[in-house]
Motif scaffolding. Structure first.
Motif, short mmCIF file in Angstrom:
data_model
loop_
_atom_site.label_atom_id
_atom_site.label_comp_id
_atom_site.label_asym_id
_atom_site.label_seq_id
_atom_site.Cartn_x
_atom_site.Cartn_y
_atom_site.Cartn_z
N ALA A 1 -4.78 1.01 -13.07
CA ALA A 1 -3.89 0.02 -12.44
C ALA A 1 -4.76 -0.90 -11.60
O ALA A 1 -5.82 -0.50 -11.12
CB ALA A 1 -2.86 0.70 -11.57
N ILE A 2 -4.28 -2.13 -11.46
CA ILE A 2 -5.03 -3.08 -10.64
C ILE A 2 -4.56 -2.94 -9.20
O ILE A 2 -3.37 -2.99 -8.92
CB ILE A 2 -4.80 -4.52 -11.13
CG1 ILE A 2 -5.30 -4.66 -12.56
CG2 ILE A 2 -5.53 -5.50 -10.25
CD1 ILE A 2 -4.98 -5.98 -13.18
N TYR A 3 -5.50 -2.73 -8.31
CA TYR A 3 -5.16 -2.61 -6.90
C TYR A 3 -5.70 -3.81 -6.14
O TYR A 3 -6.89 -3.84 -5.81
CB TYR A 3 -5.76 -1.34 -6.31
CG TYR A 3 -5.04 -0.08 -6.70
CD1 TYR A 3 -3.99 0.39 -5.94
CD2 TYR A 3 -5.42 0.64 -7.81
CE1 TYR A 3 -3.32 1.54 -6.28
CE2 TYR A 3 -4.76 1.79 -8.17
CZ TYR A 3 -3.71 2.23 -7.40
OH TYR A 3 -3.05 3.37 -7.74
N PRO A 4 -4.86 -4.83 -5.86
CA PRO A 4 -5.37 -5.97 -5.09
C PRO A 4 -5.87 -5.53 -3.72
O PRO A 4 -6.84 -6.06 -3.19
CB PRO A 4 -4.16 -6.89 -4.95
CG PRO A 4 -3.16 -6.41 -5.92
CD PRO A 4 -3.45 -4.98 -6.19
N LEU B 1 -5.37 -7.31 5.69
CA LEU B 1 -4.58 -7.90 4.60
C LEU B 1 -4.45 -6.92 3.45
O LEU B 1 -3.36 -6.76 2.87
CB LEU B 1 -5.25 -9.17 4.09
CG LEU B 1 -4.94 -10.46 4.82
CD1 LEU B 1 -5.55 -11.62 4.07
CD2 LEU B 1 -3.46 -10.66 4.94
N LEU C 1 -1.87 -4.40 4.37
CA LEU C 1 -0.51 -4.97 4.35
C LEU C 1 -0.05 -5.19 2.91
O LEU C 1 1.09 -4.86 2.56
CB LEU C 1 -0.48 -6.30 5.11
CG LEU C 1 -0.62 -6.21 6.62
CD1 LEU C 1 -0.71 -7.59 7.21
CD2 LEU C 1 0.56 -5.47 7.20
N VAL C 2 -0.96 -5.73 2.08
CA VAL C 2 -0.60 -5.97 0.68
C VAL C 2 -0.28 -4.65 0.00
O VAL C 2 0.66 -4.54 -0.79
CB VAL C 2 -1.76 -6.70 -0.03
CG1 VAL C 2 -1.61 -6.65 -1.52
CG2 VAL C 2 -1.82 -8.15 0.42
N LEU D 1 3.15 -3.67 0.99
CA LEU D 1 4.20 -4.51 0.40
C LEU D 1 4.34 -4.27 -1.09
O LEU D 1 5.45 -4.08 -1.60
CB LEU D 1 3.88 -5.98 0.65
CG LEU D 1 4.93 -6.94 0.13
CD1 LEU D 1 6.10 -6.97 1.05
CD2 LEU D 1 4.36 -8.33 -0.04
N LEU D 2 3.21 -4.26 -1.79
CA LEU D 2 3.26 -4.19 -3.25
C LEU D 2 3.24 -2.77 -3.75
O LEU D 2 3.54 -2.51 -4.91
CB LEU D 2 2.09 -4.95 -3.86
CG LEU D 2 1.98 -6.43 -3.52
CD1 LEU D 2 0.75 -7.01 -4.18
CD2 LEU D 2 3.20 -7.17 -3.99
N GLY D 3 2.82 -1.85 -2.89
CA GLY D 3 2.70 -0.47 -3.34
C GLY D 3 1.57 -0.29 -4.33
O GLY D 3 1.57 0.65 -5.11
N SER D 4 0.61 -1.20 -4.30
CA SER D 4 -0.54 -1.02 -5.18
C SER D 4 -1.79 -1.60 -4.53
O SER D 4 -1.69 -2.38 -3.64
CB SER D 4 -0.32 -1.72 -6.50
OG SER D 4 -0.23 -3.10 -6.30
#
Lengths: 222, 315
Positions: free
Chosen positions: B173-176, B305, B308-309, B312-315
């Motif tokens: 999975a891509i994790y930003p 960030l 927080l991301v 928010l995104l759960g990833s």
């Protein structure tokens, strides 16, 4: 954690990139780099719209992606570059208020808008709903940029990037607005940009600089 | 408590001790090569340490016991850190004693003692270096903690082996958030290891040095220990980075034979990482010291960030 489809992961990645670019614009001192960052933001916006269109099979979003691409990656940056060249403010470096402080305010804004977006995105049924918080954060950060900048061009770029954020919010919450509305907004932004360009020349003719603090005085000779 | 765990634990610390100077030598060689200079020998750090160990130590008359014990504490802290960071295997009996937060604490302990020892002899350079080091440290530490918290949020634990196990064996999975954390971690490690944008390890110029200013008074075996410890610090930071962001190839669970296979992978990853470090150092110029808050502030911002991301995104 439920597995989300691959395209949604890419959208999440692009959303994170969008947020990062907003922060980069907030921190950028040079006008020219600011325009380039704005173009990059437009590019990631167009890409994410195209991927939403592909993932959810909504052909009309391809049109908005294409429109965004042409308008925000080429036309507006080109107009801005031309303006900067004509006004000869290419090497303008703005004396901002302390950048780390601005960044910290930015983080607070991001936390605020993430919190604000959570209940709304729970109501939405789109696969991209979780990026709504990022879209709102982008709008807030552009607001902050318009507030903290003193020169005219960075303020206009802040305005344009706020439109980017709103566009992204529309895509993530409802898979985009109707095409007519989008066309209208695109035209508005373009015309607004042209008119503001004329304004720049007027402001500079009047005050010999693009510093907007001269506009705060109501009367002459005080 | 099993034999395999102890063997992999022991092997890992020994490898860290043995390879740390080699990593420094490799980075120096890459840097010289990138800058079109003739490179020093890859084994130069070993020779320096060996040379320093056989010399007679000179200690200032005014020095207190802190000055004498500081090198041992710093070296000990780095050895402990090498035992906690899962560089070869995740089955580490010692690692359950300390989690990611304690690891940051270990680095802080080492930093405090180097700074104390620097101020101890009362030279101007020593206190100047100590102040700068604490200045950098207090900005870098929160950013480092945030990076580790991001990884902990993904895996739901602050224990480093668990984090690495989760990251290494997840589905793709891509994790930003991890991308943010990775950039922040790179910036923090540059600052913490006294590398180019913040400090220059190759200079003894009074106005710019930070790390070198603190250890000016040391000689012989004390200096050897400090040099070895800073090499281990670089090694540990590289291993944390590799374990968090490129966790493949690390032996997991009770598979202690996997350690044998993990060692060449680690060496290969470190070689690439060292080259990347040399590249960054060649491409960037040293900043003024008062630009460091901006640099580390950006690292902190990126790390927050990322967190927080992630929320928010759960990833």
């Amino acid at each position: 954690m439920t597995a989300i489809p691959f395209y949604a992961q890419i959208i999440n990645l692009l959303a994170a990139l969008l947020l990062l670019l907003s922060f980069a614009m907030l921190a950028q001192r040079r006008v020219l780099s600011l325009v380039n960052l704005f173009a990059m933001q437009g590019l990631s916006l167009a890409l994410s719209t195209a991927i939403v269109a592909y993932g959810t099979a909504q052909p009309h979003l391809y049109w908005s992606a294409g429109l965004t691409f042409v308008l925000k990656v080429f036309l507006l940056p080109w107009l801005l570059h031309r303006l900067i060249r004509q006004l000869d403010v290419r090497w303008d470096v703005e004396g901002l208020i302390n950048i780390p402080t601005t960044m910290l305010i930015g983080i607070v804004l991001v936390v605020f808008s993430f919190n604000l977006a959570v209940p709304i995105s729970e109501l939405a049924s789109t696969v991209t709903r979780s990026t709504l918080g990022i879209a709102m954060a982008c709008v807030m950060l552009s607001f902050l940029m318009m507030i903290t900048r003193r020169k005219a061009i960075p303020q206009v770029i802040g305005f344009l990037s706020m439109e980017n954020g709103l566009f992204f919010a529309a895509t993530s919450a409802t898979y985009g607005m109707p095409l007519v509305v989008e066309l209208g907004i695109a035209l508005d932004v373009l015309v607004g940009m042209l008119i503001l360009g004329v304004f720049f020349f007027q402001i500079r003719e009047q005050f010999d600089s693009l510093d907007l603090k001269h506009l705060e005085k109501l009367k002459e000779g005080e | 408590m099993n034999v395999g765990g102890f063997i992999s634990q022991l092997l890992q610390v020994l490898i860290a001790l043995a390879l740390a100077p080699l990593l420094v030598g490799w980075v120096n060689q890459c840097r010289a090569w990138l800058q079109n200079k003739s490179a020093p020998s890859l084994l130069l750090p070993y020779r320096t340490i060996h040379k320093l160990f056989i010399k007679d130590a000179v200690v200032a008359d005014t020095a207190s016991p802190i000055f004498r014990i500081a090198p041992y504490i710093v070296f000990g802290a780095m050895c402990c850190a090498a035992a906690i960071v899962p560089s070869l295997a995740t089955d580490l009996p010692f690692a359950s004693a300390a989690d990611a937060i304690a690891l940051v604490g270990l680095f802080a302990l080492a930093r405090v003692f180097v700074a104390l020892a620097a101020m101890d002899t009362g030279t101007a350079f020593g206190s100047l270096g100590a102040r700068r080091e604490m200045f950098i440290g207090f900005l870098a530490e929160p950013a480092l903690l945030m990076v580790l918290f991001t990884a902990s949020l993904i895996s739901g634990s602050t224990s480093l082996p668990t984090i690495v196990d989760t990251l290494a064996h997840r589905e793709f999975a891509i994790y930003p958030s991890l991308a943010f954390a990775g950039v922040a971690f790179t910036m923090v490690s540059l600052a913490e290891n006294a590398r180019v944008p913040v400090d220059n390890p190759a200079t003894h110029l009074e106005l710019t040095m930070i790390h070198e200013a603190m250890i000016l008074e040391y000689s012989a075996r004390h200096l050897a220990l400090i040099e070895w410890a800073s090499a281990m610090k670089l090694f540990n930071y590289s291993c944390i980075g590799l374990a968090l962001f490129f966790p493949f190839g690390i032996a997991s669970g009770g598979d202690w034979l996997g350690v044998v296979g993990a060692a060449p992978t680690l060496v290969a990853k470190l070689a690439i990482g060292g080259f990347a470090l040399a590249l960054i150092e060649t491409l960037s110029a040293k900043m003024r010291i008062f630009r460091a808050p901006e640099f580390l502030g950006t690292a902190f911002l990126l790390a927050v960030l990322g967190m927080l991301v992630n929320l928010l995104l759960g990833s």
